[in-house]
Design a protein around this motif. Sequence first.
Motif, mmCIF file in Angstrom:
data_model
loop_
_atom_site.group_PDB
_atom_site.id
_atom_site.type_symbol
_atom_site.label_atom_id
_atom_site.label_comp_id
_atom_site.label_asym_id
_atom_site.label_seq_id
_atom_site.Cartn_x
_atom_site.Cartn_y
_atom_site.Cartn_z
ATOM 1 N N ILE A 14 21.487 77.224 9.013
ATOM 2 C CA ILE A 14 20.323 77.272 9.887
ATOM 3 C C ILE A 14 20.844 77.629 11.278
ATOM 4 N N TYR A 15 20.408 78.750 11.781
ATOM 5 C CA TYR A 15 20.844 79.150 13.120
ATOM 6 C C TYR A 15 20.173 78.268 14.165
ATOM 7 N N SER A 16 20.712 78.316 15.368
ATOM 8 C CA SER A 16 20.204 77.412 16.411
ATOM 9 C C SER A 16 18.730 77.657 16.724
ATOM 10 N N ASN A 17 18.227 78.859 16.400
ATOM 11 C CA ASN A 17 16.808 79.141 16.652
ATOM 12 C C ASN A 17 15.917 78.663 15.512
ATOM 13 N N GLY A 18 16.525 77.985 14.527
ATOM 14 C CA GLY A 18 15.725 77.424 13.446
ATOM 15 C C GLY A 18 15.594 78.309 12.218
ATOM 16 N N ILE A 19 16.119 79.532 12.284
ATOM 17 C CA ILE A 19 16.024 80.417 11.113
ATOM 18 C C ILE A 19 17.011 79.966 10.045
ATOM 19 N N ALA A 20 16.488 79.765 8.838
ATOM 20 C CA ALA A 20 17.364 79.413 7.724
ATOM 21 C C ALA A 20 17.790 80.707 7.037
ATOM 22 N N ALA A 21 18.984 81.174 7.334
ATOM 23 C CA ALA A 21 19.442 82.469 6.827
ATOM 24 C C ALA A 21 20.037 82.347 5.433
ATOM 25 N N ASN A 22 20.551 81.186 5.107
ATOM 26 C CA ASN A 22 21.055 80.905 3.751
ATOM 27 C C ASN A 22 20.495 79.559 3.309
ATOM 28 N N GLY A 39 20.875 92.927 -1.562
ATOM 29 C CA GLY A 39 19.632 92.255 -1.194
ATOM 30 C C GLY A 39 19.009 93.018 -0.044
ATOM 31 N N GLU A 40 17.724 92.789 0.163
ATOM 32 C CA GLU A 40 17.023 93.480 1.234
ATOM 33 C C GLU A 40 17.576 93.091 2.583
ATOM 34 N N ASN A 41 17.213 93.863 3.580
ATOM 35 C CA ASN A 41 17.619 93.500 4.920
ATOM 36 C C ASN A 41 17.064 92.140 5.268
ATOM 37 N N GLY A 42 17.885 91.328 5.890
ATOM 38 C CA GLY A 42 17.440 89.994 6.270
ATOM 39 C C GLY A 42 17.562 88.983 5.149
ATOM 40 N N ALA A 43 18.102 89.403 3.998
ATOM 41 C CA ALA A 43 18.228 88.491 2.859
ATOM 42 C C ALA A 43 19.273 87.409 3.113
ATOM 43 N N GLY A 44 20.197 87.680 4.044
ATOM 44 C CA GLY A 44 21.202 86.656 4.363
ATOM 45 C C GLY A 44 22.622 87.017 3.939
ATOM 46 N N LYS A 45 22.844 88.272 3.571
ATOM 47 C CA LYS A 45 24.171 88.695 3.089
ATOM 48 C C LYS A 45 25.236 88.609 4.173
ATOM 49 N N SER A 46 24.939 89.214 5.327
ATOM 50 C CA SER A 46 25.936 89.200 6.399
ATOM 51 C C SER A 46 26.234 87.776 6.839
ATOM 52 N N THR A 47 25.206 86.944 6.879
ATOM 53 C CA THR A 47 25.421 85.547 7.263
ATOM 54 C C THR A 47 26.392 84.877 6.299
ATOM 55 N N MET A 55 33.312 83.302 10.934
ATOM 56 C CA MET A 55 32.629 83.653 12.184
ATOM 57 C C MET A 55 31.478 82.706 12.496
ATOM 58 N N GLU A 56 30.933 82.111 11.443
ATOM 59 C CA GLU A 56 29.823 81.166 11.608
ATOM 60 C C GLU A 56 30.130 79.937 10.745
ATOM 61 N N PRO A 57 29.924 78.737 11.282
ATOM 62 C CA PRO A 57 30.104 77.571 10.410
ATOM 63 C C PRO A 57 28.868 77.378 9.528
ATOM 64 N N GLY A 402 14.021 90.878 18.712
ATOM 65 C CA GLY A 402 15.442 90.618 18.501
ATOM 66 C C GLY A 402 15.728 89.658 17.353
ATOM 67 N N MET A 403 14.750 88.894 16.959
ATOM 68 C CA MET A 403 14.935 87.921 15.892
ATOM 69 C C MET A 403 14.702 88.515 14.505
ATOM 70 N N LEU A 404 14.160 89.725 14.455
ATOM 71 C CA LEU A 404 13.845 90.319 13.152
ATOM 72 C C LEU A 404 15.104 90.868 12.498
ATOM 73 N N SER A 405 15.045 91.071 11.185
ATOM 74 C CA SER A 405 16.162 91.712 10.497
ATOM 75 C C SER A 405 16.117 93.202 10.822
ATOM 76 N N GLY A 406 17.217 93.891 10.582
ATOM 77 C CA GLY A 406 17.329 95.313 10.925
ATOM 78 C C GLY A 406 16.203 96.164 10.367
HETATM 79 N N1 LIG Z 1 22.958 85.019 15.106
HETATM 80 C C1 LIG Z 1 21.740 84.820 14.595
HETATM 81 N N2 LIG Z 1 20.863 83.975 15.162
HETATM 82 C C2 LIG Z 1 19.648 83.789 14.639
HETATM 83 N N3 LIG Z 1 19.181 84.368 13.525
HETATM 84 C C3 LIG Z 1 19.992 85.223 12.897
HETATM 85 C C4 LIG Z 1 21.312 85.506 13.391
HETATM 86 N N4 LIG Z 1 21.901 86.403 12.551
HETATM 87 C C5 LIG Z 1 20.991 86.649 11.596
HETATM 88 N N5 LIG Z 1 19.853 85.950 11.787
HETATM 89 C C6 LIG Z 1 18.658 85.957 10.924
HETATM 90 O O1 LIG Z 1 19.056 85.479 9.662
HETATM 91 C C7 LIG Z 1 18.423 86.190 8.613
HETATM 92 C C8 LIG Z 1 19.469 86.792 7.688
HETATM 93 O O2 LIG Z 1 20.179 87.807 8.369
HETATM 94 P P1 LIG Z 1 21.453 88.538 7.799
HETATM 95 O O3 LIG Z 1 22.417 87.526 7.274
HETATM 96 O O4 LIG Z 1 21.947 89.444 8.845
HETATM 97 O O5 LIG Z 1 20.845 89.366 6.587
HETATM 98 P P2 LIG Z 1 21.347 90.677 5.828
HETATM 99 O O6 LIG Z 1 22.794 90.905 6.172
HETATM 100 O O7 LIG Z 1 21.115 90.412 4.386
HETATM 101 O O8 LIG Z 1 20.489 91.798 6.321
HETATM 102 C C9 LIG Z 1 17.535 87.220 9.290
HETATM 103 O O9 LIG Z 1 16.230 86.721 9.367
HETATM 104 C C10 LIG Z 1 18.124 87.349 10.664
HETATM 105 O O10 LIG Z 1 17.161 87.733 11.599
#
Ligand SMILES: Nc1ncnc2c1ncn2[C@@H]1O[C@H](COP(=O)(O)OP(=O)(O)O)[C@@H](O)[C@H]1O
Length: 516
Positions: A14-22, A39-47, A55-57, A402-406
């Motif tokens: 859960i990022y500090s802004n409350g988004i649960a990315a995983n 997975g689709e953009n924003g699915a949480g892969k990069s996280t 890079m992220e705990p 800025g909070m949206l996925s790519g």
């Molecule tokens: N540093 C961050 N702070 C807040 N939210 C983030 C951050 N990085 C990613 N997110 C959000 O987390 C979700 C998953 O993102 P991400 O892991 O980049 O997905 P993917 O790589 O599958 O496209 C998205 O909704 C994204 O907006």
Amino acid sequence: MEQYLLEMNNISKIYSNGIAANKNVNFNLKKGEIHALVGENGAGKSTLMKILFGMEPPSSGEIILRGEPVRFSSSKDAIAHGIGMVHQHFMLVESFTAAQNIILGMEPKKGLFVSEEEAVRFTKEISKKYNLEVDAEAVTQTLPVGVKQKIEILKALARGAEILILDEPTAVLAPQETDQLFDELINLKKQGHTIVFISHKIPEIKRISDRITVMRASQFVGCCETKDVTEQEISAMIMGCEMDTSIQKTVPKPGDVKIQVKNLSYTDKNQVKLLNNINFGVRGGMIFGIAGVQGNGQVELVELMTKKRMIKDGDILLNGTSVKDLSIEQIRRMQFGYVPEDRMEQGIAGQESIAENMVSNRYSSKEFCRGGLLNYKKILKFAEERIKSYEIRCSGTGQNVGMLSGGNMQKVVVARECSHNPEVLIAEQPTRGVDIGAAHIIHKKMMELRDQGCAVLLISADLSEALKLSDVIAVMYEGEIVAYFDNTEGLNEEKLGLYMLGLEKHSEEQIRRAEG
Ligand SMILES: Nc1ncnc2c1ncn2[C@@H]1O[C@H](COP(=O)(O)OP(=O)(O)O)[C@@H](O)[C@H]1O
Ligand SMILES: [Mg+2]
């Protein structure tokens, strides 16, 4: 029971802004496999991969590496455990040589790397060992993207990466370069390396991977052996439903020439010729595709068109008027839409809301502004409609872009640029890094505009996209148009690739037909 090289169990973030990315994600790796993470953009892969790379705990969950629980407090930590990551945007120092980039920040061991010769020798040695060919002494900025990527991979390998994470490595490559990368990956696999491969391109995933993990909406959907699933099944797992991404392409009805590029050349301040005598015309009702490997003059061409650079040699006419005589505001008023490649830098204002971003090109238009006052009600209504028709996944019109996925960010840009019946649309890599669902929506909109008579200039390194949408295709190589196809029948990616890599060239006469 099978012993995994790596297990990530019940990972939540859960990022500090409350988004649960995983949310309770499971992911595992077997030694020596190529594992596709899709997975689709924003699915949480990069996280998930940033967590693996330190890079992220994670907020919760465990990581077990070689049977031992681990906790990384930084990327340095992850590197020390044999994990390497190549990000989608390369992190090389452009003014350094390949060798300097490869040794950058590495601990000098007993006299090693104190000299430039040592760095070059070391680079040649590992380049040979891993069969990743780079010129150790070449300055990075002079190298094609495919080679920069090899430097990034070598950099990770030089630091002892046994697990190599590649975030969308093929997005920037020509088909032949992708083939080469795949050969290299298979070679690394044979040497015992384990590879995580993130991609949106299902045929590629099918071709290169041993297993696939699918994520959707921050969650783990499934993991399977690649040989057990069809391309349709992979797509359905990603989308959560079956989806038809075909595009209806009617016979084009060519109108007037709306964009005319005439004898355009451009030399930068270092006297490097970036564009050499470019001539082409884009008619209304047509999609004119420009294919090419990134860095062959496409960016400069668009920058000249959009007034980011000054035309010194030759001309570009929009609706018959030279852009030299127009300001960007005047160009905008001519029903001109522009979807830039770098949406983070030029396309959007991340700190502003979706609604504000949707109208930022037309703040002063009568539609949204009366007597100097913005009509918020209208703006919100407009934004709401667009969120719906472009299926933008967000919490509402007030959310910061800025909070949206790519993919969703890109949809905001496309929605804005396509919503005022443009007569001319320049779309630069409109779906780069965008998931299948979003790409399909963007493709449909572009086709709709073309059918309404808009002249569309599509600049794309994604050949399946260029072939799917374009009515005619030109190929750019080293600042020149080297091929022109007045239809796409019988044309395929491999064939375009030959021109993109400069291996073949059309006759002058054929190329002149691009003038329209
Ligand atoms: N540093 C961050 N702070 C807040 N939210 C983030 C951050 N990085 C990613 N997110 C959000 O987390 C979700 C998953 O993102 P991400 O892991 O980049 O997905 P993917 O790589 O599958 O496209 C998205 O909704 C994204 O907006
Ligand atoms: Mg990502």
